[in-house]
Motif scaffolding. Structure first.
Motif, short mmCIF file in Angstrom:
data_model
loop_
_atom_site.label_atom_id
_atom_site.label_comp_id
_atom_site.label_asym_id
_atom_site.label_seq_id
_atom_site.Cartn_x
_atom_site.Cartn_y
_atom_site.Cartn_z
N ILE A 51 52.93 -16.09 27.33
CA ILE A 51 53.74 -16.04 28.54
C ILE A 51 53.58 -17.32 29.35
O ILE A 51 54.56 -17.90 29.81
CB ILE A 51 53.34 -14.82 29.40
CG1 ILE A 51 53.65 -13.52 28.65
CG2 ILE A 51 54.08 -14.83 30.74
CD1 ILE A 51 53.13 -12.28 29.35
N VAL A 116 55.41 -12.72 37.76
CA VAL A 116 54.76 -11.98 36.68
C VAL A 116 53.34 -11.59 37.09
O VAL A 116 52.90 -10.45 36.90
CB VAL A 116 54.74 -12.81 35.39
CG1 VAL A 116 53.84 -12.17 34.33
CG2 VAL A 116 56.15 -12.95 34.83
N SER A 173 56.35 -9.00 21.71
CA SER A 173 56.33 -10.44 21.89
C SER A 173 57.20 -11.15 20.85
O SER A 173 57.63 -12.28 21.05
CB SER A 173 54.90 -10.98 21.81
OG SER A 173 54.36 -10.77 20.51
N TRP A 177 58.87 -10.67 25.74
CA TRP A 177 57.72 -10.01 26.36
C TRP A 177 58.07 -9.31 27.67
O TRP A 177 57.33 -8.42 28.10
CB TRP A 177 56.60 -11.01 26.61
CG TRP A 177 57.01 -12.25 27.36
CD1 TRP A 177 57.34 -13.46 26.82
CD2 TRP A 177 57.16 -12.40 28.78
NE1 TRP A 177 57.68 -14.36 27.80
CE2 TRP A 177 57.58 -13.73 29.02
CE3 TRP A 177 56.99 -11.54 29.85
CZ2 TRP A 177 57.82 -14.21 30.31
CZ3 TRP A 177 57.22 -12.00 31.14
CH2 TRP A 177 57.63 -13.32 31.36
N LYS A 178 59.17 -9.66 28.32
CA LYS A 178 59.48 -9.05 29.61
C LYS A 178 59.75 -7.55 29.49
O LYS A 178 59.60 -6.80 30.45
CB LYS A 178 60.66 -9.74 30.28
CG LYS A 178 62.02 -9.44 29.68
CD LYS A 178 63.12 -10.12 30.50
CE LYS A 178 64.51 -9.76 29.97
NZ LYS A 178 65.58 -10.42 30.77
#
Length: 472
Positions: A51, A116, A173, A177-178
């Motif tokens: 990330i 994040v 992933s 990944w969100k």
């Protein structure tokens, strides 16, 4: 607390049985939300570097794990304490709300690194509520022969969530990944069960020591921050606040951390053991990320599958920990678990180039040890205190465990990022990534060994302290 305040904590027999019944009925819903929160923690522990790289913040990527870890340690202590004063039902509903808010913020703010981080901090704070509430209810409202079984089940759920988390982190992933952020929305499905079954008990006319709690929380947070951002001024601030807190505890009429708790040697020793045993708990996942990428050059998805198998073993051990403790006793269980950790970590350091299959087996060994030690440690720590102090005791156990793991993660990240740490290998391990991983395993093994020696040194005193409070 004073005797009059403490006496208010102990419920009448009829209320005890009613809360015992509700605690058991609330178990599935409480553990479902806790599972979702823990799942998120382990998933992001696995992919935090990815990330950070994708958002152009590679050097700060560890903050995605360390800052939520700090929050986790603080809120564990806070929730455990507040369960003596505020309705657990209200706490759990608020926790689910925070979990959902964090999910939406993280998903829609995925283009911002700091959004994040903040979203993860909110999610961690919300997800832990149900875990803390459940543990306090177990300690307060279940019978002695039920405690180790339910704590073992709780620990099994912890590792089940961790296993699903690393698997989800590896799979998701590969896409985006969100979408990990949306997983906790499932908590809304069990919210009606939480509202219906969670005990609605609050401590009337009891003083909440907000000053002491705030001071202690700030000290815990600064301790974690100083490892990520070393500063002389932060160290000075920690020392000064520590002195202020010590004076406050000695002078305040009703501090949440009483003088009797501080002077309780068995409790303090067990608390320090939880801290040390869990120090590298968060690092057990990302070190396999390094092994996958730098030692064996395999995909993150593959290593997540291996880690999932490790967590399956941990789940099984968690489920049988209660019967093991009841069969061989707390002391022998702690010693057995510590030996498993020492062997698993040290042999991994020695055989880091002997194949991923062998490393996975060794990971099963030390993870089984980490799972096995949880129940007898928590059980012994709570039983080393009078009944009226056990809610706060559980809160401090959680604080010690999660702050220790957060600090360990910061230490791990600093060491693994240091070229000097990888420049020398031992027992034939060549310099570079292999040496870094091997040296890290040796340090993990040393931490477990030191903790075992502490327990052996204070074993008799701990036993005496637990026996003194057995009739409380």
């Amino acid at each position: 607390m004073s005797e009059s305040t403490s006496a208010a904590v102990a419920p009448p027999v009829d209320d005890f049985e009613e809360n015992r019944r509700k605690t058991k009925k609330a178990l599935p819903a409480l553990l479902t939300v806790f599972t979702l929160g823990q799942l998120m923690t382990q998933a992001f522990n696995l992919v935090f570097q990815n990330i950070g790289d994708s958002l152009g913040m590679s050097q700060q990527a560890a903050l995605i794990s360390t800052l939520p870890g700090i929050v986790l340690g603080v809120v564990c202590m806070l929730y455990g304490t507040l369960c003596d004063f505020i309705s657990p039902k209200r706490l759990t509903v608020a926790g689910v709300g925070a979990l959902v808010v964090g999910a939406l913020l993280g998903f829609f703010g995925a283009g911002s690194f700091w959004a994040v981080v903040i979203a993860r901090m909110i999610q961690v704070a919300g997800g832990q509520v149900c875990g803390s509430v459940f543990l306090v209810m177990v300690v307060k409202y279940l019978r002695d022969n039920e405690k180790s079984v339910y704590i073992g089940v709780f620990n099994a759920i912890f590792y089940l969530a961790s296993g699903i988390g690393v698997l989800a982190g590896g799979v998701v992933s590969a896409f985006d990944w969100k979408f990990l952020f949306l997983i906790p929305l499932l908590a809304l499905l069990v919210l009606p069960l939480i509202v219906k079954n969670t005990p609605d008990v609050s401590g009337l006319h009891q003083h909440i020591d907000w000053v002491g709690i705030t001071l202690f929380a700030i000290i815990a947070a600064l301790l974690a921050i100083v490892f990520s951002f070393p500063s002389v001024w932060l160290v000075v601030a920690i020392v000064v606040l520590g002195i202020v807190f010590g004076v406050y505890v000695a002078k305040a009429k009703q501090p949440f951390l009483t003088v009797s708790m501080v002077k309780n040697l068995p409790f303090m020793v067990l608390l320090s053991m939880i801290f040390l045993f869990c120090f590298f708990d968060f690092a057990c996942v990302p070190i396999y990320n390094v092994i996958a990428a730098d030692v064996y050059d395999i995909s993150l998805t593959m290593v997540s599958v291996c880690l999932f198998l490790v967590y399956v073993v941990a789940v099984i051990v968690g489920l049988i920990t209660g019967p093991i403790v009841n069969a061989i006793g707390r002391e022998r269980t702690i010693i057995l678990a510590a030996v498993m950790m020492v062997i698993g970590f040290c042999v991994s350091g020695l055989l880091v180039k002997s194949g991923l299959v062998l490393l996975t087996i060794l990971a099963c060994l030390f993870m089984a040890g980490m799972t096995l030690v949880y129940t007898p440690l928590y059980d012994s720590t709570s039983d080393s205190l009078p009944v009226e102090e056990r809610g706060r005791g559980i809160g401090l156990c959680d604080l010690s465990m999660n702050t220790g793991a957060s600090l360990g993660m910061a230490v791990y990240s600093s060491l693994m990022a240091s070229p000097a740490f990888a420049s020398v290998g031992f027992f034939g391990i060549e310099p570079g990534p292999n040496a870094a991983v091997s040296n890290m395993f040796w340090i993990m093994g040393l931490a477990a060994l030191v903790t075992l020696l502490i327990f052996l040194a204070f074993r008799k005193r701990i036993r005496k302290g637990v026996e003194e409070n057995a009739g409380e």
